[in-house]
Structure formats: structure tokens, C-alpha cells
Write an enzyme that holds these catalytic residues in place. Sequence first.
Site, PDB file in Angstrom:
ATOM      1  N   TRP A 149     -41.579  79.347   4.916  1.00  0.00           N
ATOM      2  CA  TRP A 149     -41.869  77.988   4.428  1.00  0.00           C
ATOM      3  C   TRP A 149     -42.886  77.252   5.295  1.00  0.00           C
ATOM      4  O   TRP A 149     -43.387  76.217   4.896  1.00  0.00           O
ATOM      5  CB  TRP A 149     -40.564  77.165   4.377  1.00  0.00           C
ATOM      6  CG  TRP A 149     -39.767  77.242   5.654  1.00  0.00           C
ATOM      7  CD1 TRP A 149     -38.694  78.069   5.876  1.00  0.00           C
ATOM      8  CD2 TRP A 149     -39.979  76.527   6.871  1.00  0.00           C
ATOM      9  NE1 TRP A 149     -38.241  77.905   7.165  1.00  0.00           N
ATOM     10  CE2 TRP A 149     -39.007  76.960   7.800  1.00  0.00           C
ATOM     11  CE3 TRP A 149     -40.887  75.553   7.278  1.00  0.00           C
ATOM     12  CZ2 TRP A 149     -38.926  76.473   9.103  1.00  0.00           C
ATOM     13  CZ3 TRP A 149     -40.820  75.063   8.577  1.00  0.00           C
ATOM     14  CH2 TRP A 149     -39.841  75.520   9.473  1.00  0.00           C
ATOM     15  N   ASN A 150     -43.167  77.739   6.499  1.00  0.00           N
ATOM     16  CA  ASN A 150     -44.002  76.895   7.378  1.00  0.00           C
ATOM     17  C   ASN A 150     -45.484  76.924   7.005  1.00  0.00           C
ATOM     18  O   ASN A 150     -46.200  75.967   7.257  1.00  0.00           O
ATOM     19  CB  ASN A 150     -43.767  77.203   8.861  1.00  0.00           C
ATOM     20  CG  ASN A 150     -43.999  78.637   9.231  1.00  0.00           C
ATOM     21  OD1 ASN A 150     -44.196  79.479   8.368  1.00  0.00           O
ATOM     22  ND2 ASN A 150     -43.998  78.930  10.512  1.00  0.00           N
ATOM     23  N   LYS A 169     -42.090  87.135  -2.937  1.00  0.00           N
ATOM     24  CA  LYS A 169     -40.905  86.278  -2.908  1.00  0.00           C
ATOM     25  C   LYS A 169     -41.155  85.170  -1.883  1.00  0.00           C
ATOM     26  O   LYS A 169     -41.185  85.411  -0.681  1.00  0.00           O
ATOM     27  CB  LYS A 169     -39.645  87.061  -2.500  1.00  0.00           C
ATOM     28  CG  LYS A 169     -38.391  86.212  -2.719  1.00  0.00           C
ATOM     29  CD  LYS A 169     -37.279  86.483  -1.748  1.00  0.00           C
ATOM     30  CE  LYS A 169     -37.349  85.691  -0.479  1.00  0.00           C
ATOM     31  NZ  LYS A 169     -37.088  84.255  -0.593  1.00  0.00           N
ATOM     32  N   ALA A 197     -40.448  81.508   0.234  1.00  0.00           N
ATOM     33  CA  ALA A 197     -39.256  80.893   0.820  1.00  0.00           C
ATOM     34  C   ALA A 197     -38.665  79.879  -0.162  1.00  0.00           C
ATOM     35  O   ALA A 197     -39.409  79.220  -0.895  1.00  0.00           O
ATOM     36  CB  ALA A 197     -39.632  80.199   2.126  1.00  0.00           C
ATOM     37  N   GLY A 208     -41.657  86.001   8.985  1.00  0.00           N
ATOM     38  CA  GLY A 208     -40.443  85.202   9.127  1.00  0.00           C
ATOM     39  C   GLY A 208     -39.794  85.475  10.467  1.00  0.00           C
ATOM     40  O   GLY A 208     -40.478  85.854  11.420  1.00  0.00           O
ATOM     41  N   SER A 209     -38.483  85.327  10.508  1.00  0.00           N
ATOM     42  CA  SER A 209     -37.797  85.418  11.798  1.00  0.00           C
ATOM     43  C   SER A 209     -37.629  86.870  12.255  1.00  0.00           C
ATOM     44  O   SER A 209     -37.582  87.799  11.441  1.00  0.00           O
ATOM     45  CB  SER A 209     -36.418  84.769  11.670  1.00  0.00           C
ATOM     46  OG  SER A 209     -35.662  85.481  10.721  1.00  0.00           O
ATOM     47  N   GLU A 263     -44.641  90.079  10.697  1.00  0.00           N
ATOM     48  CA  GLU A 263     -45.147  88.978  11.530  1.00  0.00           C
ATOM     49  C   GLU A 263     -43.933  88.121  11.843  1.00  0.00           C
ATOM     50  O   GLU A 263     -43.465  87.377  10.986  1.00  0.00           O
ATOM     51  CB  GLU A 263     -46.179  88.150  10.761  1.00  0.00           C
ATOM     52  CG  GLU A 263     -47.411  88.901  10.329  1.00  0.00           C
ATOM     53  CD  GLU A 263     -48.398  89.125  11.456  1.00  0.00           C
ATOM     54  OE1 GLU A 263     -48.197  88.575  12.556  1.00  0.00           O
ATOM     55  OE2 GLU A 263     -49.365  89.867  11.233  1.00  0.00           O
ATOM     56  N   LEU A 264     -43.423  88.226  13.073  1.00  0.00           N
ATOM     57  CA  LEU A 264     -42.115  87.618  13.356  1.00  0.00           C
ATOM     58  C   LEU A 264     -42.236  86.419  14.304  1.00  0.00           C
ATOM     59  O   LEU A 264     -43.293  85.828  14.442  1.00  0.00           O
ATOM     60  CB  LEU A 264     -41.180  88.699  13.908  1.00  0.00           C
ATOM     61  CG  LEU A 264     -41.102  89.958  13.035  1.00  0.00           C
ATOM     62  CD1 LEU A 264     -40.216  91.011  13.675  1.00  0.00           C
ATOM     63  CD2 LEU A 264     -40.623  89.650  11.623  1.00  0.00           C
ATOM     64  N   CYS A 308     -45.334  79.728  14.235  1.00  0.00           N
ATOM     65  CA  CYS A 308     -44.877  80.872  15.035  1.00  0.00           C
ATOM     66  C   CYS A 308     -45.670  81.016  16.324  1.00  0.00           C
ATOM     67  O   CYS A 308     -45.180  81.591  17.280  1.00  0.00           O
ATOM     68  CB  CYS A 308     -44.977  82.132  14.202  1.00  0.00           C
ATOM     69  SG  CYS A 308     -46.623  82.334  13.553  1.00  0.00           S
ATOM     70  N   GLU A 334     -36.872  80.133  20.469  1.00  0.00           N
ATOM     71  CA  GLU A 334     -37.915  79.417  19.734  1.00  0.00           C
ATOM     72  C   GLU A 334     -37.328  78.081  19.238  1.00  0.00           C
ATOM     73  O   GLU A 334     -36.322  78.083  18.533  1.00  0.00           O
ATOM     74  CB  GLU A 334     -38.273  80.311  18.534  1.00  0.00           C
ATOM     75  CG  GLU A 334     -39.605  80.095  17.950  1.00  0.00           C
ATOM     76  CD  GLU A 334     -39.858  81.050  16.783  1.00  0.00           C
ATOM     77  OE1 GLU A 334     -38.925  81.710  16.281  1.00  0.00           O
ATOM     78  OE2 GLU A 334     -41.021  81.117  16.365  1.00  0.00           O
TER      79      GLU A 334
END
Length: 477
Positions: free
Chosen positions: A147-148, A171, A173, A224-225, A246-247, A280, A381
Amino acid sequence: MKQMFINGQWTHASSQAAADVTNPATGEVVDQVPYAGRAEARAAVEAAHAAFPGWSRLSAEERAEYLRKIYRLIVEHADHLAEVMTLEQGKPFEEARGEVLWGADFMLWYAEEARRVYGEMIPASRPTQRILVQRQPVGVVAAITPWNFPSSMITRKLAPALAVGCTVVVKPAPETPLSAIALFELFEQAGLPKGVVNLVTGDSQEIGREFLENDKVRKISFTGSTQVGKYLIEQSAAQVKKLSLELGGHAPYIVFEDADLDAAVEGLVFNKFQNGGQTCICVNRIFVHESIAAAFSEKLTSKIAELRIGNGMEPGVQIGPLIHERALSKVAEHVEDALAKGAGLLCGGQRLLEGTFAQGYYYSPTVLTHVTEEMKIFHEETFGPVAPLIPFSSEEEVVQAANQTPYGLAAYFYTKDLARTMRVSEQLEYGMIGINESALGYVQAPFGGVKQSGMGREGGRHGIDDFLDYKYLNLNF
Ligand code: NAP
């Protein structure tokens, strides 16, 4: 109520279930989107699979022309896309517009890169042999986005995938599906053949399970996370799927004693408070040499005092709300933990509740001093507008402290010393390093991390690699 896009058709969930999308600035419901599950995800994968032979057989130039059309449409509709983003995500309108245009640039960059997917001819071992290496699209790609950055994380995955001939199911967020839908309206206008791009909104567990268990999905690209990234690694093992991840990150920002202090402060304010600190690559530990710590914190707090917080649709606002109540709670928890363990508070340190702030998820820009290893913020984080300052005395000590994290996404340092620049950048265990520079997202550069910040790169010529397989031909005539 909005719809999803599967096989060239706008559609509801088969159950007719829907989910609300909320404005984090006001708490109001902006719209509704379908709450779909496994069946719809399967239909989208089937559509992408059926579209793959036709799309991958087009010439690179033909696919590039579609990407250029999409680029032009996004630029033309940038204001609308930015407004949709601000209403569901909260970031200030101008910042949202900047993201939309940056996201569009990936379309243009990869329209060009599509034409440079070169093969190789390798000297063979016998006179009758010829060894050729071809590069071919991996097939159907499932893209899961956060979502960011609701627009650019879609285009950064989709542009290289489409450029080389892959077909895609996205898909988005659940907090920001409207930006995805607004983009897909433009993909439809660009006339992409049906099934080439598909969008499914809804139950992430169910949709994710279909991506993981359907052998027609050859690659998953996820932003995401780290926690969800690890789950995808484990669960994709059964089918040995290709993964790009990409975490999360925990970026250090080192200000050496010879740094240009004004540039370091300005860089920090941009990096730390952009998107309310919900990026991130945003700084989470600020190491300042002890000889300049007092001057640095004074300059920093006076710059922060000038920042305007509010509803992102109001002109001049620089920091919007956080995405939801959970995000606020995490930020508050990190600040309270640090204060309880002896940190100092230079500004902020509280949720904003006066007047219209009360309806949204606002946290005041915060500076903490004397942050130590015992505090949560040193290791986790925060994803919010909190700048934790940590004094240091030697280069060796600060490099070791900066690397003291399982993450390895982005790091930054400020110095005028070239020898130190080379030494420190070689020692920092990160995928991206800003030196006298706090912005890292450029279309031409390989964005990504090492250690638990992920694998693969997005952007630049490197970003196309993960969507291609090598095929080697050994010809004997
Ligand atoms: P998240 O909880 O990992 O969610 C990311 C996406 O994955 C969402 O669409 C989420 O949907 C979905 N998801 C969660 N569980 C899933 C499952 N089992 N199967 C399939 N999809 C699943 O992360 P977030 O809180 O949205 O985003 C913030 C994180 O992203 C931060 O850690 C940040 O550092 C990282 N990030 C990294 C980069 C980068 O480039 N390295 C860029 C931006 C953000 P649901 O919410 O419905 O579960």
C-alpha cells in the site's frame, strides 16, 4: 462499487462480497472493491496463461508500442490517479502525482529495454557445433504489491514483465486497490489484448494460495514485509517457482564529522518524512558523529518545525496521515519504548488529535536522541515519522553498528572524504547506498536489497532479468 479486471472483463466477486476502502485522513469509506478468493484468482491465472502464447510471440517493438501508449495515458491522467491515491493512501497530492509520473517512467524505460533483450553466440568445442543462448519470457507472473507505493510498485513489476512477453495477474494491497483499478482502466484503454493483464482484489491468503499452488504461475514478484516474503519462499518451494522479493529495510544514515551539515539535514528530512516515513528505504537509525551531534539536532528540529501536516488534498501539506490504526500503534510503541529506556525527546512524540486530526491517523514528526541498542527502534522497522539519533565516535564503530541488522536494503552516509567514501561503501552490507544523497528510486538503477531485504532487482536493465529464462541451444550440423 468498483470491479476487478479478469480476461478483459470488469467483474465482481462470484460471491458478490465486497470490502471497504477507507481514507486515512478522515476515516471515511471512499469506495468498495470486490472481495474475491481462490476461484477468481484461478480464472485470472487461466486468462493470463491463455494470453501468453499470443503476447510473447509479438515482436518487441509491438509490445513496446503498447507500453508507450500506457505511458502517455498515465501522464495524461496523472491528476486523477494522484487524487485516487491521496484519498485511499493519505500521501500529499503533489507527492502522489510524483509517484504516478515516476511509475509511468518504468513503462517508457522498459519499452526501450524490450528491444535490447540480446542473446549470445558462444565459441563451441567442435567445428560442427554452434552454441546459442536465447532469452525467453518466464510465462505467467503473479505480482503482489503493498500500500505504500500503490501505483509505482505495480508499474515497476508490470513494465519489464510485459516488455519481455510475460502476462500478469496483479493482487494489490487491500488498503489501496483503487489506484490499481484506475491504472487498469488505462491498460484497457491502451487496448492490451485480453488476459495479458489481470487484477484480483480480496482475500490475500486465498489468492496467494492459488498463486503458489497453480503450476501455470511461473514467477511471483512480491513487494512487502520480510515476514510474508519468507512465507512465499517456503510455500513456493513445492513448485520451485521463480521469486523476486523486495522486502523490508532498516536503513542507517551516517553523518560523519566532515559532512555538509545542511545537505545532510535536508536529505534526512526528505528521506525520513516522505510518505510519512512509510517507505522501505526510509532511514531508521541516524548515526551522527559526536562532535557535530548538537549542531545537527538543532538544525534538524528547526527544519521539522516548518513541515506542514494535514489532509493530503490540502495544498501545501507535506505530511499526511499514517495508513491505519495499526501503523499508528507501532509508531507509538517504538517511541514509548525508547523513552522508557532513556531516550530524549526533541520534538513530537504523540498522536495528533486536535480538530480534524482526530478523524485520521496522524502522528507528529518526532526526533529522539541518545537511542541505544536496547531499544526496539534500533532493530525494528518503525514505518513512521520518527527520527532516532545515535551518537558515534569512530568510523569502524559506526560501520559495525550500521551492519548490525538482518536487513540490507538501503544505507546512506554523508562525508567529503573520497577515500572514506570507497572504504565505507565497500563495507556496508546493503543493496543500495546513497552518498551525500538520500533519494534512491530511479528508473535506470537496480533497486533491491541483500540479506533479509530480499532477492532480485527492479528497475534499470537489471530489472528485466528476473522475467527471463536462459535457453541454450547446442546445434550440430
Ligand atoms: P505485507 O503485509 O507484507 O503486505 C504486502 C502485500 O502482500 C499485501 O498486498 C498483502 O495483502 C499481501 N499478502 C500478505 N500475506 C499474503 C499471503 N499469504 N499471500 C499473498 N499475499 C499476501 O506488507 P505491507 O505492510 O503491505 O508493506 C510494508 C512492507 O513492505 C514494509 O516492510 C516495507 O519495507 C516493505 N516494502 C518494501 C519495498 C521494497 O522495494 N523493498 C517497497 C515498499 C514496501 P493483505 O494485506 O491483504 O494481507
